[in-house]
Scaffold this motif. Sequence first.
Motif, PDB file in Angstrom:
ATOM      1  N   PHE A 214       0.834  -1.207   0.000  1.00 51.16           N
ATOM      2  CA  PHE A 214       0.000   0.000   0.000  1.00 51.16           C
ATOM      3  C   PHE A 214       0.870   1.259   0.000  1.00 51.16           C
ATOM      4  O   PHE A 214       0.539   2.252  -0.660  1.00 51.16           O
ATOM      5  N   GLU A 215       1.991   1.238   0.752  1.00 51.79           N
ATOM      6  CA  GLU A 215       2.871   2.403   0.808  1.00 51.79           C
ATOM      7  C   GLU A 215       3.493   2.681  -0.561  1.00 51.79           C
ATOM      8  O   GLU A 215       3.598   3.838  -0.988  1.00 51.79           O
ATOM      9  N   ILE A 216       3.909   1.630  -1.256  1.00 57.13           N
ATOM     10  CA  ILE A 216       4.505   1.789  -2.589  1.00 57.13           C
ATOM     11  C   ILE A 216       3.529   2.471  -3.538  1.00 57.13           C
ATOM     12  O   ILE A 216       3.907   3.294  -4.382  1.00 57.13           O
ATOM     13  N   LEU A 217       2.234   2.151  -3.381  1.00 55.20           N
ATOM     14  CA  LEU A 217       1.206   2.696  -4.277  1.00 55.20           C
ATOM     15  C   LEU A 217       0.602   3.992  -3.755  1.00 55.20           C
ATOM     16  O   LEU A 217      -0.429   4.452  -4.244  1.00 55.20           O
ATOM     17  N   GLY A 218       1.237   4.572  -2.709  1.00 52.78           N
ATOM     18  CA  GLY A 218       0.811   5.888  -2.229  1.00 52.78           C
ATOM     19  C   GLY A 218      -0.386   5.871  -1.308  1.00 52.78           C
ATOM     20  O   GLY A 218      -1.027   6.911  -1.111  1.00 52.78           O
ATOM     21  N   VAL A 219      -0.701   4.718  -0.734  1.00 50.79           N
ATOM     22  CA  VAL A 219      -1.817   4.596   0.208  1.00 50.79           C
ATOM     23  C   VAL A 219      -1.233   4.209   1.575  1.00 50.79           C
ATOM     24  O   VAL A 219      -0.240   3.481   1.649  1.00 50.79           O
ATOM     25  N   LYS A 220      -1.852   4.712   2.633  1.00 54.72           N
ATOM     26  CA  LYS A 220      -1.341   4.431   3.970  1.00 54.72           C
ATOM     27  C   LYS A 220      -1.226   2.929   4.200  1.00 54.72           C
ATOM     28  O   LYS A 220      -2.180   2.174   4.036  1.00 54.72           O
ATOM     29  N   GLY A 221      -0.028   2.472   4.587  1.00 54.92           N
ATOM     30  CA  GLY A 221       0.228   1.044   4.740  1.00 54.92           C
ATOM     31  C   GLY A 221      -0.617   0.373   5.800  1.00 54.92           C
ATOM     32  O   GLY A 221      -1.002  -0.793   5.654  1.00 54.92           O
ATOM     33  N   ASP A 222      -0.925   1.095   6.889  1.00 59.50           N
ATOM     34  CA  ASP A 222      -1.739   0.506   7.955  1.00 59.50           C
ATOM     35  C   ASP A 222      -3.126   0.123   7.461  1.00 59.50           C
ATOM     36  O   ASP A 222      -3.731  -0.840   7.940  1.00 59.50           O
TER      37      ASP A 222
END
Length: 526
Positions: A214-222
């Motif tokens: 999710f972080e790689i795609l610009g969305v909060k990983g949590d």
Amino acid sequence: MNDFAWLGPALIFGLIAVRLGLPPMIGYLAGGFLLNLYVDGPSLKLAGIGNLGVTLLLFTIGLKLDVKSLMKPVIYLGTTFHTLATVLFFGLGIFLTSFTGLSLFADLNFASSVLIAFALSFSSTVFAVKTLEEKGELCSRHGQVAINVLVMQDIFAIIFLALSTGKVPSPWAALLLLLFPLRKVLHKFVSSVGHGELMIILGLALAFGSWSLFEILGVKGDLGALIVGALIASHPLSNLMAKKLLGFKELLLVGFFLSIGMSGTITLSTVLIALFIALLVILKAALFFYLFTKFKLRSRTAVLSTLNLANYSEFGLIVAAIALNKKWLTGDWVVIIALALSLTFIMAAPLNNHARAIYARYRDRFDPHQSPEILEEDSALTSPSTEIVIIGMASIGTGVYDILSEKYGPIIAGFDSSADVVAEHKAEGRVVSQTDATDEQFWHRLAQGNVRKLILAMHDHETNLAVTRLSSELKCQRFAVADYDLQAEELEAAGLDKVWSLKSQAGMIYAADLLEYNAGKYTPAT
């Protein structure tokens, strides 16, 4: 600070907190406050460990997510109204206080005031689960109401976490929607790893892998950790995975609570403000009780659920920590929220230990607030002809019911806390009702009937102990099953007539069946 030096203060202060009847979390915060006196600023390594704990916490919340339970009006509407009212009232109050010129309030604007109020709107999942487990009430009606409210609050926190990044998601983020049709693939992975260490490795890989994706795609990983956990929630092994990850999650969260304690310095001003905010939890609790009764919960359920939720939350600390990193709040306010949380735990612990007594003593004041019509699942009645009662209608309870019903027929009734389990049994023709076995009023009604045998078919030992104490007024034979011999001995010492240990009895039954199967077919070697 040495990479592992934080374990010492965490252990010492955690043990002190437990001895005082408080969650270890309070000790970890105290350890962080102490470390802050000797360490120059918060530890980045410790904060990193804490972030891993938060991610794993959200993943395990996803594993327990039951969307159907959350869709009940008392849960999703009640929690939404409570959060909005708390944020509005507390936020307005904090903002107006900023005009008084008090040092820690002077720099607050309306947005930061609302943010503090949002952090204070949460109740503690850790405190509620721990308290309910120790009292054997995790599966009780009021326990389930409290847990579902906490899950809804956690979802609100996740939305905040996702929006707090301020980043625009990558165009490739749309590919994340493919996770939903891949749910069956995830289930096959879970089924293929068995019950050992591979399940732990898979759980960690899914939690941290989804965070990274999710972080790689610009969305909060949590948010990714929560969603992937929720996709696995319906798998039969999801609860087992959550249990196996529990130790890792709690160890990593120690780093989070210690780092929170190291975020600022305790002063007389922070203590006084925290004390005032802690007292405001009374208003928060009163609003919970009001909403629960308006949504047709019994006054008893409303009172006990409210006491479970009458505190501030570790999720409030997570919100405050993010606000600190974004420079929306100062470290002093993070310390204030941490102190207020600790104070509400100290206040809530004795209240929850005496929750039944509080309701019984002030019942005449609580009951007038009860709605004339209460929810069907909040009231269970027994048939006057019931003579054999089975509590817990999972595999053991179902087997006992089917065998006894062949001989005794309609005088048997089963009870379970799950509406879904009850519906399945009714569809198969069994007489099963939904009830809260930790409700003393249920046992009082049973005592007015003609019950001759009570059979406890629940696996949770603390719940069995609680029900044993509550059912003592029944003038009948009482039986139960336990996982281990020591648990069986404890239940019999508590007053049950006979308790069978599943571990020891399984071997005996297996041997007996083996001898019967081989009767006449086996000739010993000479």
